[in-house]
Design a protein around this motif. Structure first.
Motif: not given
Length: 189
Positions: A90, A127-128, A176
């Motif tokens: 992540g 994740a980013r 997300s």
């Protein structure tokens, strides 16, 4: 990390090699490339040779993943994930890119960067993914916004390069996030 080749409808993204040195050197003579990126200026063939060697090391140690963007074999630009941290856990990275002048305005960098972002989220488990650019780099900001990045603000004197410090815009995309483009205050109007 082993270098990966990515393909889109019209592009091939692969690790830059010694065979690309002359095209890289030529592309980096365009004043817009050093204006917006932290490359040396003036840019020499030795700089391109050193860059190709660094990219191979970055892939080897997993710190960065950089691709040459090609259309029908011609160099159209560079795109990469920089400062990769915590992949498969992540983690995060920063997206960067530049394009060869004759391929600008054709959606090439958006297409290439989308493939890299997809790969970063799917294969590295990021994740980013962040994005930063010198204030005023409207084409780069438009590309990031089109990809779904969310504008997060300005870093006063937050970017450093061979020419000193610059104010920088920053944005990010989370794994997300809905990638539908949203308005950016610096691109309004």
């Amino acid at each position: 990390m082993e270098p990966v080749t990515l393909r889109t409808d019209r592009l091939v993204l692969s690790i830059p090699t010694e065979a690309d040195v002359d095209e890289i050197t030529s592309a980096c003579q365009d004043p817009e490339v050093p204006r917006w990126t932290p490359i040396p200026s003036p840019y020499s063939r030795a700089d391109a040779e050193a860059f190709v060697e660094k990219v191979a090391r970055w892939w080897d140690d997993g710190s960065e993943a950089v691709w040459a963007v090609r259309i029908d074999g011609a160099l159209a630009g560079m795109v990469g994930l920089h400062q990769i941290a915590g992949h498969h856990t992540g983690g995060n990275a920063e997206l960067g890119y530049w394009s060869v002048v004759r391929f600008r305005g054709q959606g090439v960098m958006t297409e290439a960067a989308r493939a890299v972002v997809d790969w970063g989220f799917a294969e590295l488990g990021l994740a980013r993914i962040g994005w930063r650019a010198t204030v005023g780099n409207i084409p780069s900001a438009r590309t990031a916004r089109t990809l779904g990045f969310r504008y997060e603000g300005m870093l006063r004197q937050g970017l450093t390069g061979p020419r000193g410090r610059d104010d920088g815009w920053m944005a990010a995309l989370l794994a997300s996030d809905d990638r539908t483009p949203v308005e950016w205050p610096v691109l309004a109007g």
